[in-house]
Design a protein around this motif. Structure first.
Motif, PDB file in Angstrom:
ATOM      1  N   PHE B 839      54.201  40.006  48.531  1.00  0.00           N
ATOM      2  CA  PHE B 839      54.248  40.948  49.618  1.00  0.00           C
ATOM      3  C   PHE B 839      53.032  41.993  49.176  1.00  0.00           C
ATOM      4  O   PHE B 839      52.187  42.317  49.755  1.00  0.00           O
ATOM      5  CB  PHE B 839      55.459  41.814  49.931  1.00  0.00           C
ATOM      6  CG  PHE B 839      56.375  40.718  50.255  1.00  0.00           C
ATOM      7  CD1 PHE B 839      56.438  39.402  51.173  1.00  0.00           C
ATOM      8  CD2 PHE B 839      57.989  40.960  50.000  1.00  0.00           C
ATOM      9  CE1 PHE B 839      57.231  38.722  51.456  1.00  0.00           C
ATOM     10  CE2 PHE B 839      58.756  40.137  50.298  1.00  0.00           C
ATOM     11  CZ  PHE B 839      58.534  38.982  51.160  1.00  0.00           C
ATOM     12  N   GLU B 840      53.306  42.647  47.776  1.00  0.00           N
ATOM     13  CA  GLU B 840      52.458  43.552  47.339  1.00  0.00           C
ATOM     14  C   GLU B 840      50.822  42.897  47.460  1.00  0.00           C
ATOM     15  O   GLU B 840      49.949  43.875  47.744  1.00  0.00           O
ATOM     16  CB  GLU B 840      52.556  44.028  46.049  1.00  0.00           C
ATOM     17  CG  GLU B 840      51.933  45.350  45.656  1.00  0.00           C
ATOM     18  CD  GLU B 840      51.998  45.405  44.103  1.00  0.00           C
ATOM     19  OE1 GLU B 840      52.354  44.545  43.146  1.00  0.00           O
ATOM     20  OE2 GLU B 840      51.478  46.813  43.627  1.00  0.00           O
ATOM     21  N   SER B 841      50.564  41.832  47.157  1.00  0.00           N
ATOM     22  CA  SER B 841      49.176  41.437  47.046  1.00  0.00           C
ATOM     23  C   SER B 841      48.671  41.374  48.216  1.00  0.00           C
ATOM     24  O   SER B 841      47.495  41.225  48.628  1.00  0.00           O
ATOM     25  CB  SER B 841      49.158  39.699  46.342  1.00  0.00           C
ATOM     26  OG  SER B 841      49.749  38.987  47.385  1.00  0.00           O
ATOM     27  N   GLU B 842      49.667  40.961  49.386  1.00  0.00           N
ATOM     28  CA  GLU B 842      49.001  40.923  50.682  1.00  0.00           C
ATOM     29  C   GLU B 842      48.762  42.297  51.461  1.00  0.00           C
ATOM     30  O   GLU B 842      48.079  42.298  52.555  1.00  0.00           O
ATOM     31  CB  GLU B 842      50.096  40.039  51.443  1.00  0.00           C
ATOM     32  CG  GLU B 842      50.232  38.594  51.133  1.00  0.00           C
ATOM     33  CD  GLU B 842      51.508  37.925  51.847  1.00  0.00           C
ATOM     34  OE1 GLU B 842      52.329  38.360  52.269  1.00  0.00           O
ATOM     35  OE2 GLU B 842      51.437  36.664  51.669  1.00  0.00           O
ATOM     36  N   ARG B 843      49.550  43.449  51.079  1.00  0.00           N
ATOM     37  CA  ARG B 843      49.239  44.519  51.849  1.00  0.00           C
ATOM     38  C   ARG B 843      48.043  45.489  51.039  1.00  0.00           C
ATOM     39  O   ARG B 843      47.664  45.171  50.031  1.00  0.00           O
ATOM     40  CB  ARG B 843      50.473  45.417  51.994  1.00  0.00           C
ATOM     41  CG  ARG B 843      51.050  45.817  50.636  1.00  0.00           C
ATOM     42  CD  ARG B 843      52.045  46.838  51.039  1.00  0.00           C
ATOM     43  NE  ARG B 843      52.814  47.255  49.542  1.00  0.00           N
ATOM     44  CZ  ARG B 843      53.868  46.674  49.145  1.00  0.00           C
ATOM     45  NH1 ARG B 843      54.590  45.828  49.699  1.00  0.00           N
ATOM     46  NH2 ARG B 843      54.444  47.251  47.950  1.00  0.00           N
ATOM     47  N   PRO B 844      47.553  46.492  51.754  1.00  0.00           N
ATOM     48  CA  PRO B 844      46.333  47.099  51.043  1.00  0.00           C
ATOM     49  C   PRO B 844      47.064  48.013  50.027  1.00  0.00           C
ATOM     50  O   PRO B 844      48.136  48.491  49.996  1.00  0.00           O
ATOM     51  CB  PRO B 844      46.065  48.167  52.078  1.00  0.00           C
ATOM     52  CG  PRO B 844      46.422  47.469  53.351  1.00  0.00           C
ATOM     53  CD  PRO B 844      47.662  46.697  53.096  1.00  0.00           C
ATOM     54  N   ARG B 845      46.413  47.949  48.992  1.00  0.00           N
ATOM     55  CA  ARG B 845      46.819  48.884  47.818  1.00  0.00           C
ATOM     56  C   ARG B 845      47.016  50.272  47.996  1.00  0.00           C
ATOM     57  O   ARG B 845      46.023  50.754  48.753  1.00  0.00           O
ATOM     58  CB  ARG B 845      45.958  48.352  46.260  1.00  0.00           C
ATOM     59  CG  ARG B 845      46.357  48.393  44.971  1.00  0.00           C
ATOM     60  CD  ARG B 845      47.482  47.560  44.739  1.00  0.00           C
ATOM     61  NE  ARG B 845      47.156  46.196  45.112  1.00  0.00           N
ATOM     62  CZ  ARG B 845      46.565  45.408  44.764  1.00  0.00           C
ATOM     63  NH1 ARG B 845      46.226  45.697  43.654  1.00  0.00           N
ATOM     64  NH2 ARG B 845      46.277  43.940  45.040  1.00  0.00           N
ATOM     65  N   GLU B 846      47.684  50.842  47.480  1.00  0.00           N
ATOM     66  CA  GLU B 846      47.900  52.271  47.789  1.00  0.00           C
ATOM     67  C   GLU B 846      47.236  53.061  46.629  1.00  0.00           C
ATOM     68  O   GLU B 846      46.872  54.163  46.725  1.00  0.00           O
ATOM     69  CB  GLU B 846      49.180  52.671  48.166  1.00  0.00           C
ATOM     70  CG  GLU B 846      49.796  52.215  49.419  1.00  0.00           C
ATOM     71  CD  GLU B 846      51.086  52.437  49.930  1.00  0.00           C
ATOM     72  OE1 GLU B 846      51.947  53.405  48.960  1.00  0.00           O
ATOM     73  OE2 GLU B 846      51.629  52.267  51.061  1.00  0.00           O
ATOM     74  N   SER B 847      47.746  52.638  45.466  1.00  0.00           N
ATOM     75  CA  SER B 847      47.279  53.177  44.136  1.00  0.00           C
ATOM     76  C   SER B 847      47.064  52.266  42.969  1.00  0.00           C
ATOM     77  O   SER B 847      47.656  51.249  43.151  1.00  0.00           O
ATOM     78  CB  SER B 847      48.202  54.302  43.941  1.00  0.00           C
ATOM     79  OG  SER B 847      49.600  53.917  43.679  1.00  0.00           O
ATOM     80  N   ARG B 848      46.545  52.884  41.953  1.00  0.00           N
ATOM     81  CA  ARG B 848      46.441  51.814  41.012  1.00  0.00           C
ATOM     82  C   ARG B 848      46.386  52.638  39.550  1.00  0.00           C
ATOM     83  O   ARG B 848      45.890  53.846  39.631  1.00  0.00           O
ATOM     84  CB  ARG B 848      45.398  50.843  41.171  1.00  0.00           C
ATOM     85  CG  ARG B 848      44.008  51.238  41.184  1.00  0.00           C
ATOM     86  CD  ARG B 848      43.191  50.275  40.711  1.00  0.00           C
ATOM     87  NE  ARG B 848      42.996  49.133  41.842  1.00  0.00           N
ATOM     88  CZ  ARG B 848      43.060  47.839  41.618  1.00  0.00           C
ATOM     89  NH1 ARG B 848      43.303  47.510  40.288  1.00  0.00           N
ATOM     90  NH2 ARG B 848      42.893  47.071  42.524  1.00  0.00           N
ATOM     91  N   LEU B 849      46.796  51.985  38.557  1.00  0.00           N
ATOM     92  CA  LEU B 849      46.524  52.362  37.160  1.00  0.00           C
ATOM     93  C   LEU B 849      45.165  52.356  36.715  1.00  0.00           C
ATOM     94  O   LEU B 849      44.667  51.228  36.920  1.00  0.00           O
ATOM     95  CB  LEU B 849      47.487  51.796  36.081  1.00  0.00           C
ATOM     96  CG  LEU B 849      47.567  52.521  34.743  1.00  0.00           C
ATOM     97  CD1 LEU B 849      48.278  53.830  34.706  1.00  0.00           C
ATOM     98  CD2 LEU B 849      48.400  51.316  33.825  1.00  0.00           C
ATOM     99  N   VAL B 850      44.351  53.525  36.412  1.00  0.00           N
ATOM    100  CA  VAL B 850      43.120  53.336  35.745  1.00  0.00           C
ATOM    101  C   VAL B 850      42.925  54.013  34.547  1.00  0.00           C
ATOM    102  O   VAL B 850      43.491  54.832  34.286  1.00  0.00           O
ATOM    103  CB  VAL B 850      42.037  53.613  37.031  1.00  0.00           C
ATOM    104  CG1 VAL B 850      42.027  53.012  38.216  1.00  0.00           C
ATOM    105  CG2 VAL B 850      42.430  55.519  37.235  1.00  0.00           C
ATOM    106  N   GLY B 851      41.785  53.647  33.814  1.00  0.00           N
ATOM    107  CA  GLY B 851      41.321  54.588  32.720  1.00  0.00           C
ATOM    108  C   GLY B 851      40.367  55.624  33.319  1.00  0.00           C
ATOM    109  O   GLY B 851      39.798  55.620  34.190  1.00  0.00           O
ATOM    110  N   LEU B 852      40.675  56.787  32.647  1.00  0.00           N
ATOM    111  CA  LEU B 852      39.872  58.072  33.162  1.00  0.00           C
ATOM    112  C   LEU B 852      39.435  58.831  31.894  1.00  0.00           C
ATOM    113  O   LEU B 852      40.025  58.783  30.971  1.00  0.00           O
ATOM    114  CB  LEU B 852      40.935  58.888  33.847  1.00  0.00           C
ATOM    115  CG  LEU B 852      41.547  58.539  35.015  1.00  0.00           C
ATOM    116  CD1 LEU B 852      43.070  58.791  35.144  1.00  0.00           C
ATOM    117  CD2 LEU B 852      40.967  59.179  36.316  1.00  0.00           C
TER     118      LEU B 852
END
Lengths: 94, 937, 425
Positions: B839-852
């Motif tokens: 389900f997660e893969s099918e819906r638009p991502r809302e946030s994600r973990l990134v390097g900053l």
């Protein structure tokens, strides 16, 4: 501290066990979101006899099923998964 | 030293030892009493009449019940507040003082409240102090000054109490004639019995009884003493009964500890707690000099104290007659005996600082200094209530009696059940004790005699006397009067529960032991209902208050150490609490530790890592189910990284698992997840996949774990390992070997790299952990081998962009949000959490973990700083941040909303101090060596 | 059918002057709320006379003019969780949705005494959530930062500051779990929970709302997917709107309407000590040690902990609760070991998977829920009542509670309050 009759060890203090919650079958069909979320989140939560899973984590390590009364905390049956379920329907229970 | 002018000549049943004098102080003055005295009896013997000031009106109060439940006898003893002076045994050197009086017990300024009492009815504070609201703290401050009770002292020493577990066949609560008889009979049936009595001696009311009673008591005591299977705990309290007869007993008077909590699992509980005498409600009923008949009998017969000089006795039962007789024998002039059974009535008591006179219903007034009331009983229902009994009101007996509904493992006997001559109580006790034993021991009991029937024991008729025509106090602790209760009932607080909450009646230190029955009676009167219809409150544990110290016992919170922890501490490592474990945070300079790993070689103690040994033909199926990635093709000797999710797709744990043999695997989990993952696995294996053949054993403590990291780690390890070819070709990255290290066989070596360097994780039989640790440092001295701590490891993992479950993810972070797109394999068979990840893969991502990386390399935004757009719209947060000594700049991981997540976006990070730091979203989680060339070296 | 508003009356106002007058005349105050016969039909039936049900009724009547409302309870007013909680108020939650919502509740609480003309004794003594691990300290910073961005006064303070606020606290580093810092929330505090319940009941009743104690709802009638009314031992009641505000019993009441909930009922226990002279100002919470403590104006320490480890409707309490509580309290304040536990009790908590409530509509039209409060219910009462009243009156779900709908579970859109809540008082 209630006592739980572990099918392997006998009656032990409840703090030897991990409570794994209401027993609910895992859907084999995983593509139906409604079905899946019902499995994840919806609970019967009865005030009365309830069938649940416990793990004797501080003892023999066995997982087992229990029929416990959620008001009195009386446990009328415990059995190992896959074993014959005890017939509790005729027993007295409030 | 004050003398004891009111001490009588020796009495036949006295419990004081006149050969052992004890000195103590009361409000700074020196007093003397005897061993066996209570604090109150010693003071009463010295002629003291006022023991406390009441909570609200600061009225002087004296002895009422002379027992544990006396609401007027709470005193401070040293640093211990609220000591029951009517119960606590006198000890030599005790410093006793009054609690609720200023400047002194005899002249208390707070008593001025009485002059405005008409405006301060129960609950008055609900109707005022509302405006202006800003002044409420000031009003509150005034109210707080009326807080009752003693003082706790900051810095008071903690006194450890111990605990004991006991397993009795039969526990008898209450050591009166019925309880003693029950214990004797149960023991005779072969049961192991615990007999618990609140008072310092067995006997209940027989202790202060007639010579006949005393003779009977002596016999019973002899019988109890003759049975070694009866364990007697006196001066001890059955404080509560919990599900499955888990019973708490507070034991006092032990030489080693002041109090001990005994936790008893009793097969059968026999409740023989007797009755409590109830006070009578009339004007002036709280004056010092107004006492219950049982108080008088205790004072005279147990402590040889003359409670007054000229007495009036108001009675409705035999106990009152006996009290009158005791008084005569003690030389007290009994001026009038007013018998309610013959129409006598009591109107009010008068006096200022103590009783001066009594007005009777017949219009006469009698000058006296002692008024004794004997108007009936109330049953302490806690233990029965907690067992499922709902008390009912017996109109005839004018008291609540057990209503039934007890389970098989709880029985009642004695006064709580009914009245009768001692002989009947004894017979009932015996029959009940025998029955209890038979139930406890099951059908196999070797009973010598045929079971005797339990005789009938019912409550005897008693006049229903609760309140005279005048209004007095119902709850002494709370200063709640009959007038308060009636007004509150008329106002609509007309059920017991509402009334209790509104007026606080029965909520004070005596918890309604004496007061509940009169509260119910006054409410019934006010509402025109019967007492039975009005009902009573649910009794709640404990039966009498228990100290926090006794409940806590000794502090037992286990600490786990690796075998190397003493070494770390000896070398000055700064310890850090990591769950159950204590670990070395660093050895002085974490940045230097990082640089040494990057340049030379460092070793870190990673023993707390969860370690599981998995064996069986179906391990690979299990791994495929637990982890989000694929495991079927793992070769023997290979190691793979994996992430586990819950059924909700939320990242739960990560670690590596290696294949040691065709059917043997070794799994590592996070330190904090070790126990939970083991349970998680067992749960699946035992409930859903029972046909799978997998055996799981926790090895966390069996192995000490050491990570050897840095470009020179291979060189170092080669010096200590002879039986494994460490060359890059023979032992490549993500492989595992078994062999000997520094002569220790049975070690595991994993080539993995949390730090991003060439590194080996060694799992050494824990008994040899320290030896291998020292050998590594010793033989690596010329290579620059040095220990590094948790902090350096955290810096390096952040440089490499490895997330930490629970820090860089939270309770709702699913695998794709955590940036695990590269790892999750949705094309494999069912696995834990797969449905949600689909389900997660099918819906638009809302946030994600990134390097900053902050644009200004010198600024390190504190962890948990928020990432915002505009002034305050939250777009995410910094989950990890450090200054990287390797890169000489600040580096972070963070969760950001999808619209800010593209590499190169500059987001705004708000620090806790309000400063805002422009920070760039990076392409990779890894800030250092994203290609991983170093760890593959 | 009586006309709407016909039964309204202004209650006699409570004031210092009134106390004086009543004291001098020795006369009675009018009844706090009146009893009445049960009608056959109401515009709204609210199940549960706790703070949620009573607040919803009050705001329905006061803000929306809907007063043909019956609040039914199987026991007495405030006899469930509303009278059993530890009366701690705060708004320093973790998620922006949570913070906004509870801040609205705090706003209503701050004015409640005047609004209801009933002194609810809200004492804003300050609220400290201790951190014993670097992970919990990080969560405290997280909460503080989210709070500040929502305008809520909240900050992380040092162990020294904790010691200044609570001199009895052991902030030394030789404790088993040393205190590394705390989230300090100055507006947090304690309130007199019963007074809130009674105040709402009195004010709602004065506006025409009927309060029926000892009137258990035993059935809910649903026809064609629409609620028709409820059954009680006192008779059938027709109502187009039925609002479930029954906390720990929420699953059972929802079950009567055929609605299943993502709720598990766990007991939450509490205890109170004997009074001693006031020594503790702020409310102190320790998540790692599973305990929270405050001192009442009467001098009693009030304790709570985390919910019981397994689902149950038992309110009998357990010994291990008091043992663990005492052990943890003495870790924090070693010098109060001589204080005594006077009484323990339990309430029932309706725990949800994400520690956020379930509010709004259900698949049964007209059957609304305001449940799933877990351990946070009392704090939420006013704002929840206000929002549910608005939903009933307008038919639209207010923005403030839009994140908390039942459908979120089916949609997999949970609210992340769980992160802050191993024990969150």
């Amino acid at each position: 501290m209630i006592l739980l009759p572990c099918p392997h060890c006998g009656k032990r203090n409840s703090n030897e066990f991990s409570y794994l919650g209401e027993s609910a079958p895992r859907p084999t069909e995983t593509g139906d979101a409604k079905l899946w979320r019902a499995y994840l989140y919806t609970k019967e939560n009865p005030a009365g006899w309830t069938r649940e899973t416990w793990l004797h984590s501080g003892g023999c390590g066995k997982a087992f099923l229990a029929e416990r009364h959620s008001v009195t905390n009386e446990v009328r049956a415990t059995w190992l998964p896959g074993r014959k379920e005890p017939d509790t329907t005729t027993e007295a229970g409030s | 030293m004050t003398r004891s002018p009111r001490r009588l000549d020796p009495r036949p049943g006295e419990v004081i030892d006149r050969n052992r004098r004890l000195g103590f102080s009361w409000n700074g003055k020196r007093y003397e009493g005897y061993e066996g005295d209570t604090i109150a009896s010693a003071l009463a013997a010295a002629g003291e009449r006022i023991f406390s000031r009441s909570f609200k009106y600061h009225r002087p109060r004296g002895i009422l019940a002379a027992s544990l439940h006396d609401p007027n006898l709470l005193v401070q003893v040293g640093d211990e507040p609220n000591v029951r002076a009517g119960y606590r045994k006198l000890e030599d050197g005790m410093a006793v003082s009054a609690q609720n009086a200023w400047p002194s017990l005899n002249y208390d300024v707070g008593s001025l409240n009485q002059t405005v009492a008409r405006f301060l009815g129960a609950g008055f504070y609900y109707k005022t102090f509302m405006k202006p609201q800003r002044l409420w703290p000031a009003y509150e401050h005034v109210l707080q000054r009326f807080a009752a009770g003693g003082k706790v002292a900051q810095g008071a020493e903690r006194r450890d109490c111990d605990k004991r577990y006991a397993h009795a066949d039969v526990l008898v609560a209450g050591g009166g004639p019925a309880g003693m008889s029950a214990a004797i009979a149960a023991a005779d049936e072969g049961a192991r019995v615990m007999l618990v009595e609140e008072e310092p001696g067995l006997g209940g009311h027989l202790r202060w009884g007639t010579p006949d009673d005393l003779a009977r008591l002596a016999e019973l005591r002899t019988e109890v003493a003759a049975r070694p299977s009866i364990e007697v705990l006196t001066y001890s309290l059955v404080a509560g009964r919990y599900d499955d007869n888990w019973i708490s007993v507070l034991q006092r008077g032990l030489p080693q500890v002041t109090e001990r909590l005994v936790k008893v699992r009793a097969k059968v509980l026999v409740v023989a707690v007797g009755l409590i005498e109830r006070p009578y409600v009339f004007e002036g009923n709280d004056l010092p000099g107004v006492m219950l008949s049982t108080a008088v009998r205790r004072l005279v017969n147990l402590y040889a104290v003359k409670p007054g000089d000229r007495a009036v006795v108001f009675l409705a039962n035999e106990e009152g007659e006996a009290a009158a007789e005791d008084l005569r024998q003690a030389g007290v002039e009994v001026l009038r005996v007013v018998d309610a059974r013959r129409g006598g009535g009591l109107l009010r008591a008068r006096g200022r600082r103590g009783l001066d006179s009594v007005e009777l219903q017949d219009g006469s007034s009698v000058a006296c200094d002692l008024l004794v009331t004997a108007v009936g009983w109330t049953a302490p229902m806690l233990l029965l209530n907690a067992s499922g009994d709902r008390p009912t009101y017996d109109e005839e007996a004018a008291r609540f009696v057990p209503g039934g509904g007890l389970p098989d493992n709880v029985l009642a006997t004695g006064g709580i059940l009914g009245d009768g001559p001692v002989g009947l109580l004894v017979d009932h006790g015996r029959a009940t004790g025998a029955l209890a034993a038979r139930r406890a021991l099951g059908g196999d009991a070797a009973s010598s005699s045929s079971p005797e029937a339990v005789p009938a024991l019912t409550a005897a008729p008693h006049p229903a006397l609760f309140r005279s025509g005048t209004r007095g106090f119902v709850d002494y602790s709370e200063d709640v009067s009959a007038k308060d209760l009636m007004a509150a009932a008329r106002e609509g607080y007309d059920s017991v529960e509402l009334l209790k909450r509104y007026t606080t009646a029965t909520m004070g230190p005596a918890q309604g032991k004496l007061e509940t029955i009169n509260t119910v009676a006054v409410l019934a009167e006010a509402t025109g209902r019967s007492i039975g219809e009005t009902g009573t409150t649910v009794w709640r544990p404990p039966h009498s208050p228990i100290s926090l110290g006794a409940l806590a016992g000794r502090n037992y919170e286990p600490v786990r150490y690796s075998p190397m922890q003493p070494w770390h501490e000896a070398k000055g490592a700064v310890p850090i609490v990591a769950g159950q474990w204590i670990r070395p945070e660093h050895y002085g300079d974490p940045a230097a530790e990082v640089l040494n790993v990057r340049k030379n070689v460092g070793i870190i103690d990673v023993t707390p890592l969860g370690k599981l040994d998995l064996r069986g033909p179906d391990v690979s199926r299990l791994l495929n189910f637990l982890y989000v990635n694929k495991w079927s093709k793992l070769e023997v000797g290979a190691v793979r990284y994996g992430v586990m999710c819950g059924e909700d797709g939320v990242v739960a744990d990560d670690g590596v698992t290696g294949r040691l043999g065709p059917e043997r695997y070794f799994m590592s989990t996070t330190s904090s997840g070790a126990a939970a993952i083991h349970e998680w696995i067992e749960r699946w294996l035992q409930t859903s996949f029972r046909e799978w053949q997998v055996h799981v054993t926790s090895m966390t403590s069996a192995f000490a774990s050491i990570n050897v990291a840095g470009p020179r780690s291979r060189e170092l390890l080669a010096r200590l390992v002879a039986d494994v070819d460490l060359s890059a070709a023979a032992f490549p990255y993500m492989n595992v070997r078994q062999g000997s290290i520094a002569g220790v066989p049975g070690c595991l070596m994993w080539r993995i790299g949390f730090t991003g360097e060439l590194s080996y994780e060694l799992h050494v039989p824990s008994g040899y952990g320290l030896s291998v640790w020292e050998a590594l440092l010793e033989s690596g001295r010329d290579l620059g081998a040095a220990p590094f701590g948790v902090e350096a490891q955290r810096i390096m993992r952040l440089e490499k962009g490895h997330f930490i479950v629970g820090q860089d993810t939270d309770g709702l972070t699913q695998a794709f949000t955590a940036g695990l797109d590269w790892l999750v394999k949705l094309d494999k068979e069912d696995f834990a959490g797969k449905a949600e990840l689909v389900f997660e893969s099918e819906r638009p991502r809302e946030s994600r973990l990134v390097g900053l990386q902050p644009v200004d390399p010198t600024v390190v935004p504190p962890e948990a700083s928020q990432i915002v757009s505009g002034s305050s719209t939250i777009e995410g947060r910094i989950t990890s941040s450090r200054f990287s000594p390797t890169l000489n700049r600040a580096i972070c991981l963070g969760i950001v909303s999808q619209r800010c997540a593209s590499p190169g976006t500059v987001v705004t990070v708000v620090h806790p101090d309000g400063t805002r730091t422009p920070t760039r979203v990076m392409e990779h989680h890894a800030h250092f060596d994203p290609e991983g060339t170093r760890l593959r070296a | 059918m009586r006309q709407r508003g016909a039964t309204r009356r202004r209650p006699q106002r409570y004031s210092a002057f009134g106390l004086l007058r009543h004291g001098l005349r020795h006369d009675d105050w009018p009844r706090v709320w009146r009893t009445s016969e049960l009608d056959r039909r109401y515009d709204v039936v609210i199940v549960g006379a706790g703070v949620h049900g009573l607040a919803a009724a009050y705001y329905l009547a006061s803000k929306h003019g809907i007063s043909k409302v019956a609040v039914l309870d199987k026991g007495y007013v405030g006899g469930g969780g509303s009278g059993r909680n530890t009366a701690i108020l705060r708004s320093n939650y973790l998620t922006p949705e949570g913070v906004r919502f509870y801040e609205r509740s705090m706003e209503l609480y701050r004015n409640l005494a005047v609004d209801l003309n009933f002194n609810v004794m809200f004492a804003q003594r300050g609220h400290l959530t201790l951190a014993h691990t670097d992970a919990s300290l990080r969560t405290m910073v997280w909460r503080a930062e989210v709070n500040k961005l929502q305008g809520v006064n909240s900050e992380v303070v040092s162990p020294e500051e904790v010691k200044r606020l609570v001199p009895f606290m052991d902030v030394s580093n030789h404790a088993r779990y040393p205190i590394l810092g705390a989230l300090y929330h100055p507006p947090g505090g304690i309130i007199r929970h019963d007074a809130v319940n009674w105040g709402y009941a009195r004010a709602a009743n004065a506006l025409g709302v009927e309060i029926h104690q000892n009137t258990e709802v035993t059935g809910i009638t649903v026809r064609d997917g629409r609620v028709q009314g409820v059954t009680t031992p006192r008779g059938e009641i027709a109502a187009p709107i039925v609002l479930n505000c029954t906390a720990g019993w929420a699953s059972l009441v929802a079950g009567m309407a055929g609605v299943k909930l993502p709720i598990i009922t766990h007991p939450l226990q509490a205890a109170v000590t004997e009074p001693v002279k006031v020594f503790l100002g702020a409310v102190v919470v320790s998540g790692s040690l599973h305990v929270y403590v405050s001192q009442t104006d009467r001098g009693e320490l009030v304790f709570g902990a985390s919910t019981d480890p397994y689902a149950s409707y038992s309110m009998r309490g357990s010994l291990e609760f008091t043992e663990e509580l005492a052990s943890h309290v003495l870790e924090l304040m070693p010098s109060i070991g001589r204080m005594r536990v006077l009484r323990q009790w339990a309430g029932l908590c309706d725990m949800t998977p994400d520690f956020s409530p379930v509010m709004g509509t259900t698949p049964v039209e007209g059957f609304l829920v305001d449940v799933g409060w877990g351990t946070y219910g009392f704090k939420a009462g006013p704002a929840a009542g206000e929002a549910m009243a608005e939903l009933v009156a307008t038919g639209r779900t207010p923005e403030l509670i839009s994140a908390f709908g039942l459908a979120r579970f089916e949609q997999g859109r949970l609210v992340g309050e769980r992160g802050a809540a191993s024990v969150g008082h």
